[in-house]
Structures are given as structure tokens and as C-alpha cells.
Design a protein around this motif. Structure first.
Motif, PDB file in Angstrom:
ATOM      1  N   VAL A   8       0.863  -1.181   0.000  1.00 58.35           N
ATOM      2  CA  VAL A   8       0.000   0.000   0.000  1.00 58.35           C
ATOM      3  C   VAL A   8       0.900   1.232   0.000  1.00 58.35           C
ATOM      4  O   VAL A   8       1.740   1.393   0.885  1.00 58.35           O
ATOM      5  CB  VAL A   8      -0.926   0.016   1.231  1.00 58.35           C
ATOM      6  CG1 VAL A   8      -1.765   1.283   1.256  1.00 58.35           C
ATOM      7  CG2 VAL A   8      -1.810  -1.207   1.243  1.00 58.35           C
ATOM      8  N   PRO A   9       0.743   2.101  -0.988  1.00 54.15           N
ATOM      9  CA  PRO A   9       1.619   3.278  -1.040  1.00 54.15           C
ATOM     10  C   PRO A   9       1.347   4.233   0.122  1.00 54.15           C
ATOM     11  O   PRO A   9       0.237   4.309   0.630  1.00 54.15           O
ATOM     12  CB  PRO A   9       1.242   3.936  -2.374  1.00 54.15           C
ATOM     13  CG  PRO A   9      -0.107   3.420  -2.701  1.00 54.15           C
ATOM     14  CD  PRO A   9      -0.220   2.069  -2.079  1.00 54.15           C
ATOM     15  N   SER A  10       2.364   4.925   0.517  1.00 51.03           N
ATOM     16  CA  SER A  10       2.232   5.903   1.583  1.00 51.03           C
ATOM     17  C   SER A  10       1.549   7.148   1.020  1.00 51.03           C
ATOM     18  O   SER A  10       2.001   7.707   0.016  1.00 51.03           O
ATOM     19  CB  SER A  10       3.615   6.274   2.132  1.00 51.03           C
ATOM     20  OG  SER A  10       3.478   7.247   3.134  1.00 51.03           O
ATOM     21  N   MET A  76      -8.997  -4.736   1.215  1.00 42.67           N
ATOM     22  CA  MET A  76      -7.640  -4.338   0.846  1.00 42.67           C
ATOM     23  C   MET A  76      -7.566  -4.062  -0.648  1.00 42.67           C
ATOM     24  O   MET A  76      -6.965  -3.078  -1.079  1.00 42.67           O
ATOM     25  CB  MET A  76      -6.639  -5.418   1.252  1.00 42.67           C
ATOM     26  CG  MET A  76      -5.203  -4.999   1.069  1.00 42.67           C
ATOM     27  SD  MET A  76      -4.757  -3.496   1.968  1.00 42.67           S
ATOM     28  CE  MET A  76      -4.556  -4.143   3.599  1.00 42.67           C
ATOM     29  N   ALA A  77      -8.213  -4.898  -1.452  1.00 35.40           N
ATOM     30  CA  ALA A  77      -8.204  -4.691  -2.907  1.00 35.40           C
ATOM     31  C   ALA A  77      -8.934  -3.397  -3.268  1.00 35.40           C
ATOM     32  O   ALA A  77      -8.481  -2.644  -4.135  1.00 35.40           O
ATOM     33  CB  ALA A  77      -8.851  -5.878  -3.613  1.00 35.40           C
ATOM     34  N   SER A  82      -8.611   2.221  -4.981  1.00 34.63           N
ATOM     35  CA  SER A  82      -8.958   3.617  -4.715  1.00 34.63           C
ATOM     36  C   SER A  82      -7.720   4.501  -4.693  1.00 34.63           C
ATOM     37  O   SER A  82      -7.715   5.597  -5.252  1.00 34.63           O
ATOM     38  CB  SER A  82      -9.698   3.712  -3.381  1.00 34.63           C
ATOM     39  OG  SER A  82      -9.923   5.042  -3.028  1.00 34.63           O
ATOM     40  N   LEU A  83      -6.669   4.009  -4.043  1.00 35.82           N
ATOM     41  CA  LEU A  83      -5.431   4.791  -3.971  1.00 35.82           C
ATOM     42  C   LEU A  83      -4.799   4.949  -5.350  1.00 35.82           C
ATOM     43  O   LEU A  83      -4.292   6.021  -5.689  1.00 35.82           O
ATOM     44  CB  LEU A  83      -4.446   4.135  -3.000  1.00 35.82           C
ATOM     45  CG  LEU A  83      -4.852   4.188  -1.524  1.00 35.82           C
ATOM     46  CD1 LEU A  83      -3.889   3.369  -0.683  1.00 35.82           C
ATOM     47  CD2 LEU A  83      -4.932   5.617  -1.027  1.00 35.82           C
TER      48      LEU A  83
END
Length: 113
Positions: A8-10, A76-77, A82-83
Motif C-alpha cells: 500500500v503506497p504511503s 484491501m483490494a 482507490s489509492l
């Protein structure tokens, strides 16, 4: 825990969204009084034990039929998608950004007197 969130990117949180979340939590906040808490699971378990002690037959509920399609969502997916969508939206030029960029590049015209 890192193993679950390593891909997951910050992302910096939006201050307004954090403020909204804090406000909602503050509105829902209340003192916990254990005397008013009703543990339905414990009650059902005690009832089951009492019936077994009395020799009563314990009826097992049948497992509900499952539909082929599930309404379970992989959070999580969804979060990762979304991110990625948000990051792509920030990178993609919008009409306003494109117009502003073209104005900056175009030479200014001066009015003739």
C-alpha cells in the motif's frame, strides 16, 4: 503487520477528512458502563449449558445455503484500487490545469493603441 500493508503506497491524509473523522468519533464517544452491556453470546452459551445439564435435546441450526455469488468484499483490494485511482487522477491533467498551462506557455498579446 507490515506484510499486509507493504504494497500500500504511503499517502498523506487529507486534514479535512481527519477532522471529519475526529468529529464523528467525538460525537459517538460516551462513557462505558459495563452494567448496561448485554453479552448475547454469553447468555446464549449459558442457556445452552443449562439445557444440556437438564438433559434437554440441543437443536443444531442448519448452516444456511450459500449463494454462488458472495457479497463479501476484499477491502484491501478496494483500498488499493482507490489509492491507484486517486494517484492517477492527480497525475492526469485536468481541463483547468491544461488551460492554465497553455496560458503560461502562450505569449501575451498586447493591445494596439
Amino acid at each position: 503487520m507490515k506484510q499486509f500493508f507493504s504494497d500500500v503506497p504511503s499517502v498523506r491524509t487529507d486534514k479535512e477528512m481527519v477532522d471529519v473523522a475526529a468529529k464523528i468519533m467525538a460525537q459517538k464517544e460516551a462513557a462505558f458502563n459495563p452494567a448496561t452491556f448485554k453479552d448475547r453470546y454469553e447468555d446464549a452459551l449459558r442457556d445452552l449449558i443449562a439445557r444440556k445439564r437438564k438433559g434437554q435435546a440441543v437443536v443444531e441450526a442448519e448452516e444456511p445455503e450459500r449463494e454462488e455469488e458472495s457479497n463479501v468484499v476484499d477491502l484491501m483490494a478496494v483500498l488499493q484500487a482507490s489509492l491507484k485511482k486517486r494517484a492517477a487522477a492527480k497525475k492526469a491533467p485536468t481541463k483547468k490545469r491544461a488551460a492554465a498551462a497553455s496560458r503560461r506557455r502562450a505569449p501575451r498579446r498586447t493591445a494596439k493603441k
